[in-house]
Design a protein around this motif. Structure first.
Motif, PDB file in Angstrom:
ATOM      1  N   GLN A  49      35.585 -66.806 -79.704  1.00  0.00           N
ATOM      2  CA  GLN A  49      36.420 -67.084 -78.786  1.00  0.00           C
ATOM      3  C   GLN A  49      36.981 -65.975 -77.924  1.00  0.00           C
ATOM      4  OE1 GLN A  49      39.332 -68.311 -81.942  1.00  0.00           O
ATOM      5  NE2 GLN A  49      39.073 -70.715 -81.337  1.00  0.00           N
ATOM      6  N   GLU A  50      37.101 -64.869 -78.414  1.00  0.00           N
ATOM      7  CA  GLU A  50      37.354 -63.491 -77.671  1.00  0.00           C
ATOM      8  C   GLU A  50      36.451 -63.007 -76.442  1.00  0.00           C
ATOM      9  OE1 GLU A  50      40.416 -62.734 -78.007  1.00  0.00           O
ATOM     10  OE2 GLU A  50      40.801 -63.850 -79.796  1.00  0.00           O
ATOM     11  N   GLY A 100      36.035 -65.131 -69.265  1.00  0.00           N
ATOM     12  CA  GLY A 100      36.628 -66.272 -68.599  1.00  0.00           C
ATOM     13  C   GLY A 100      37.703 -65.517 -67.764  1.00  0.00           C
ATOM     14  N   SER A 101      38.477 -64.659 -68.078  1.00  0.00           N
ATOM     15  CA  SER A 101      39.508 -64.140 -67.388  1.00  0.00           C
ATOM     16  C   SER A 101      38.672 -63.247 -66.035  1.00  0.00           C
ATOM     17  CB  SER A 101      40.206 -62.953 -68.109  1.00  0.00           C
ATOM     18  OG  SER A 101      41.215 -63.920 -68.967  1.00  0.00           O
ATOM     19  N   THR A 102      37.426 -62.520 -66.518  1.00  0.00           N
ATOM     20  CA  THR A 102      36.685 -61.664 -65.609  1.00  0.00           C
ATOM     21  C   THR A 102      36.314 -62.826 -64.565  1.00  0.00           C
ATOM     22  OG1 THR A 102      36.101 -60.106 -67.280  1.00  0.00           O
ATOM     23  CG2 THR A 102      34.723 -60.229 -65.275  1.00  0.00           C
ATOM     24  N   VAL A 132      42.034 -59.190 -69.768  1.00  0.00           N
ATOM     25  CA  VAL A 132      40.805 -58.617 -69.883  1.00  0.00           C
ATOM     26  C   VAL A 132      40.768 -57.619 -70.790  1.00  0.00           C
ATOM     27  CG1 VAL A 132      38.701 -57.882 -68.582  1.00  0.00           C
ATOM     28  CG2 VAL A 132      39.848 -59.680 -67.641  1.00  0.00           C
ATOM     29  N   HIS A 133      41.320 -56.680 -70.680  1.00  0.00           N
ATOM     30  CA  HIS A 133      41.269 -55.609 -71.546  1.00  0.00           C
ATOM     31  C   HIS A 133      41.798 -56.041 -72.920  1.00  0.00           C
ATOM     32  CE1 HIS A 133      40.314 -52.657 -68.903  1.00  0.00           C
ATOM     33  NE2 HIS A 133      41.278 -52.840 -67.831  1.00  0.00           N
ATOM     34  N   ALA A 148      39.816 -55.819 -76.562  1.00  0.00           N
ATOM     35  CA  ALA A 148      40.116 -55.166 -77.724  1.00  0.00           C
ATOM     36  C   ALA A 148      40.089 -56.150 -78.879  1.00  0.00           C
ATOM     37  CB  ALA A 148      41.911 -54.651 -77.560  1.00  0.00           C
ATOM     38  N   LYS A 149      40.598 -57.370 -78.567  1.00  0.00           N
ATOM     39  CA  LYS A 149      40.459 -58.295 -79.450  1.00  0.00           C
ATOM     40  C   LYS A 149      39.039 -58.723 -79.972  1.00  0.00           C
ATOM     41  CE  LYS A 149      44.507 -60.940 -78.635  1.00  0.00           C
ATOM     42  NZ  LYS A 149      45.333 -62.114 -78.272  1.00  0.00           N
TER      43      LYS A 149
END
Length: 228
Positions: free
Chosen positions: A125-126, A132-134, A169-170, A174-175
């Motif tokens: 998921q992470e 996805g955000s990238t 994204v960051h 981290a997650k």
């Protein structure tokens, strides 16, 4: 200054748990000279490069940083295995776009397959959120440059410009790192990422990943002044 050769020379020795004394004796040079080679203080001749390649069973191209494949395998654009074609997802366009699409799609496919073998939902998921955000950020810039109305996008221009997507994204990264740490503590079985295993498991796709990783390391080392 350390070179790609010196870094690889040191990495291979440490990877096999060998001492400089052992390797220098096997290669017929002094320990001090080997240390100089590993630290980039001196550059070896062709005869030594050849001897090192035979000693560690790798190619000269790998030792010199021209490929991340230890056997020195390189693939032309039309030879790259394209996993996206399995579902009829074929894009048409310029050669450079086709090549980069194949490399990224193949690498992404391989990474998710590896994550799937772990069977850990949080890590998957992470990673999905991170990538996805990238991808959204890339699309958003393309969308904006094309003169499209950004008011139709759910993340407004002010939020996008101020780094909201970068922050996501960051945070996702981290997650992901935290999820991997938790998986280690829970004794989740991680896949074998050794070169031989990966080459056997993903004979076509793995070559794409190596090219993607090699391009990234080249950009990073040039930016850091380690290569010209």
């Amino acid at each position: 200054m350390a070179t790609e050769f010196s870094r690889t020379l040191s990495l291979l020795r440490k990877e096999q748990g060998l001492s400089q004394r052992k390797v220098s004796a096997d290669l017929g040079i002094s320990q001090a000279l080997l240390s100089h080679y590993e630290n980039g203080i001196r550059e070896p001749g062709l005869a030594f490069v050849t001897k090192v390649c035979d000693y560690y069973h790798v190619s000269a191209d790998y030792m010199l940083g021209r490929t991340m494949d230890r056997n020195g395998v390189t693939i032309a654009a039309d030879e790259l295995y394209d996993s996206s074609t399995e579902k009829g997802n074929v894009l048409r366009g310029p050669i450079i776009a086709m090549l980069q699409k194949k490399l990224i799609v193949n690498t992404t496919s391989m990474l998710f397959d590896l994550l799937g073998k772990m069977g850990d939902k949080d890590t998957i998921q992470e990673v999905s959120a991170y990538l996805g955000s990238t991808l959204f950020k890339v699309y958003r810039h393309l969308y904006r440059a094309g003169g499209n109305e950004e008011k139709y996008l759910s993340v407004d221009s002010i939020s996008f410009n101020s780094g909201a997507v970068d922050a996501d994204v960051h945070l996702s990264e981290a997650k992901f790192a935290a999820a991997l740490d938790a998986a280690q503590k829970n004794d989740v079985q991680f896949p074998d990422l050794s070169h031989d295993t990966m080459n056997a498991a993903y004979p076509g796709i793995y070559q794409s990943a190596l090219q993607v990783f090699h391009a990234s390391t080249e950009r990073i080392n040039i930016a850091l002044g380690r290569k010209k």
